[in-house]
Write an enzyme that holds these catalytic residues in place. Structure first.
Site, PDB file in Angstrom:
ATOM      1  CD  GLU A  25     -13.248  -5.740  -2.191  1.00  0.00           C
ATOM      2  OE1 GLU A  25     -13.435  -5.673  -0.955  1.00  0.00           O
ATOM      3  OE2 GLU A  25     -12.866  -6.761  -2.781  1.00  0.00           O
ATOM      4  CG  ASN A 172      -6.879  -8.375   0.278  1.00  0.00           C
ATOM      5  OD1 ASN A 172      -6.932  -7.777   1.343  1.00  0.00           O
ATOM      6  ND2 ASN A 172      -7.854  -9.177  -0.125  1.00  0.00           N
ATOM      7  CD  GLU A 173      -9.075 -11.218   3.504  1.00  0.00           C
ATOM      8  OE1 GLU A 173      -9.768 -12.029   2.873  1.00  0.00           O
ATOM      9  OE2 GLU A 173      -9.503 -10.550   4.463  1.00  0.00           O
ATOM     10  CE1 TYR A 240     -14.631  -6.675   7.308  1.00  0.00           C
ATOM     11  CE2 TYR A 240     -13.034  -8.378   6.771  1.00  0.00           C
ATOM     12  CZ  TYR A 240     -13.648  -7.177   6.483  1.00  0.00           C
ATOM     13  OH  TYR A 240     -13.290  -6.466   5.363  1.00  0.00           O
ATOM     14  CD  GLU A 296     -10.231  -6.295   3.841  1.00  0.00           C
ATOM     15  OE1 GLU A 296     -11.141  -7.086   4.155  1.00  0.00           O
ATOM     16  OE2 GLU A 296      -9.583  -6.353   2.787  1.00  0.00           O
ATOM     17  CD  GLN A 345     -15.400  -2.964   1.147  1.00  0.00           C
ATOM     18  OE1 GLN A 345     -15.947  -2.474   0.166  1.00  0.00           O
ATOM     19  NE2 GLN A 345     -14.679  -4.085   1.081  1.00  0.00           N
TER      20      GLN A 345
END
Ligand code: AHR
Length: 492
Positions: A25, A172-173, A240, A296, A345
């Protein structure tokens, strides 16, 4: 002694290479400095891409790369990143760190990076703050081969041939940074935007990824599947792992045993999340046409002291290696339904495989796990089972040993085993059903949970040959050290 059975007669599913995918990103020093230094940099580069990072990622077997975000994707306007670099818009990256984004890395540069890496391309479009026309034109710019305004613009910018997009994310999200939408509303938006993401003739069908749930937000999966299942190919879960809670994530180094166990048991929760989201998806899509994507995942700790809080820079220890090892084993086991996963990432951000400091570069423990596991890519998942007692922490529980086994086209079996306990060596007796084993070799990554590589000592944690096992007629008996990831290569 623990019993471990691998059954080559039970061929379960093909392990998509893209389960071993990565994410990059415009965030902190991931793209700028970590991957792209510009043509005029003293750091060795090819067309601006730093050679050390590119070579290391190639060696690790990077199969696919996601770009440009993340939250940045829903603020990214692709036309700012094409044409002559001098005239590209300079702006502030308001989402990440408030630094200048000069757009010197854009569409052409991303495809050049993937060309050098030899990996597939996953582009994430802007649904949150972009228009339908903007998304549609981006796809036309990248993929159209005939006479059209966007194809002409691409040619004017130096690229005659269209590129291939392997995956395209439609937002995204969108439950959060991508627009704070409700699931059904997003489902409708997905349908609308996606209609104008055209498949151009002569090009393979674009694989469409819908913005999926955060962790255990089952309501999101319900709502989006209800409204948009017919038009998507994959639904993207994000998960996460912190040591503490979202406001106090815990330190990336210098943590205690309790924090270690909190981290690995939370990471293992991915198993439950996958099962429960799949259960909902299968209800709406009994033919199981829509894949689960985990685009992710990884550890998220407090940033290193003295660094920009918006850059999400964290060190990476053996604890991260354990998280990577167990998660990848879980993904392998679900390879019948998981088509792609992307750790967050690639360089210098969150659970990175590479850290850089100016012209210096180091490989993290997580890198070594990905390199060990690359043999699983494209293999056939085999039925396998290991006995193990449990780690209990707070209200979570996980087996101490987590494994997966696969077979390549030559019949060679690869088994990766994680011993997540911090103190107990585990004796494991492995039997490969109906098989006369000719040879076994093995490799290990091990250390104390907090061990990590630094720019002063880049090889404190690295893989080594593993010899603490005896080959038997139909397998091996091994002593798996605590806090380790071991790969066995079994030849018949
Ligand atoms: O990876 C960092 C951020 O985490 C991404 O931009 C966003 O999608 C997620 O919340």
């Amino acid at each position: 002694m623990e019993k471990y059975l691998i059954n080559p007669n039970q061929k379960i599913s093909k392990i998509s290479k893209d389960i071993y995918g990565h994410f990059s990103e415009h965030l902190g020093r991931c793209i700028y400095e970590g991957l792209y230094v510009g043509e005029d940099s003293p750091i060795p580069n090819v067309n601006g891409m730093r050679c050390d990072s590119v070579n290391a990622l190639k060696e690790m077997g990077i199969p696919v790369l996601r770009w440009p975000g993340g939250c940045f994707a829903d603020e990214y306007h692709w036309k700012d990143g094409i044409g002559s670099k001098e005239t590209r818009k300079k702006m502030i990256n308001t989402h990440w760190g408030g630094v200048v984004e000069d757009n010197s890395f854009g569409t052409h540069e991303f495809f050049e990076l993937c060309r050098q890496l030899g990996c597939d391309v996953y582009i994430n479009g802007n649904l949150g703050s972009g228009t339908v026309q903007e998304m549609s034109e981006w796809v036309e710019y990248m993929m159209f081969d005939g006479l059209s305004p966007m194809a002409e613009l691409r040619k004017k910018n130096g690229r005659e041939e269209p590129w291939t997009i392997n995956y395209f994310g439609v937002g995204n999200e969108n439950w959060g940074c991508g627009g704070n939408m409700q699931p059904e509303f997003y489902g409708n938006e997905f349908n609308k935007y996606n209609t104008f993401v055209r498949d151009y003739s002569g090009k393979p069908h674009i694989y469409r990824v819908a913005s999926g749930p955060n962790a255990d937000d089952y309501n999101w999966t319900e709502g989006v599947m209800k409204v948009a299942r017919r038009h998507m190919n994959g639904l993207a879960l994000h998960y996460y792992t912190t040591a503490g809670d979202w406001d106090h994530k815990g330190k990336a180094t210098g943590f205690d045993e309790k924090e270690y166990y909190q981290t690995v048991t939370k990471a293992y929760k991915i198993e439950e999340l996958i099962n429960r989201h799949l259960e909902i998806m299968n209800r709406y899509d009994p033919e199981k046409r829509v894949d689960l994507i985990v685009d992710e995942w990884g550890t998220w700790f407090d940033v290193e002291e003295g660094t920009n809080p918006g850059f999400l820079y964290q060190q990476n220890t053996m604890r991260d290696a354990m998280v990577a090892g167990l998660t990848l084993n879980v993904f392998n086991k679900h390879s019948d339904r998981i088509r792609m996963a992307n750790i967050a990432q690639t360089v210098n951000v969150l659970q990175a495989v590479i850290l850089t400091d100016g012209e210096e570069m180091l490989l993290t423990p997580t890198y070594h796990v990905f390199k060990m596991y690359k043999d699983h890519q494209k293999n056939t998942l085999l039925g396998s089972y290991i006995t193990s007692d449990k780690i209990e922490c707070d209200k979570l529980s996980m087996p101490k040993l987590i494994e997966s086994a696969s077979e390549d086209e030559n019949g060679v079996i690869y088994s990766t085993i994680v011993n997540a306990d911090l103190h107990e060596e585990k004796e494991v007796k492995c039997q490969v059903a109906d098989t006369l084993v000719a040879s076994v070799t093995a490799e290990i990554l091990t250390g104390n949970a907090g061990d990590h590589n630094t720019f002063e000592n880049k090889e404190a944690v690295k893989t080594q040959e593993f010899t603490a096992f005896t080959k038997t007629q139909d397998g091996f008996v091994a002593k798996i050290p605590p806090c380790s990831v071991v790969k066995f290569v079994i030849k018949k």
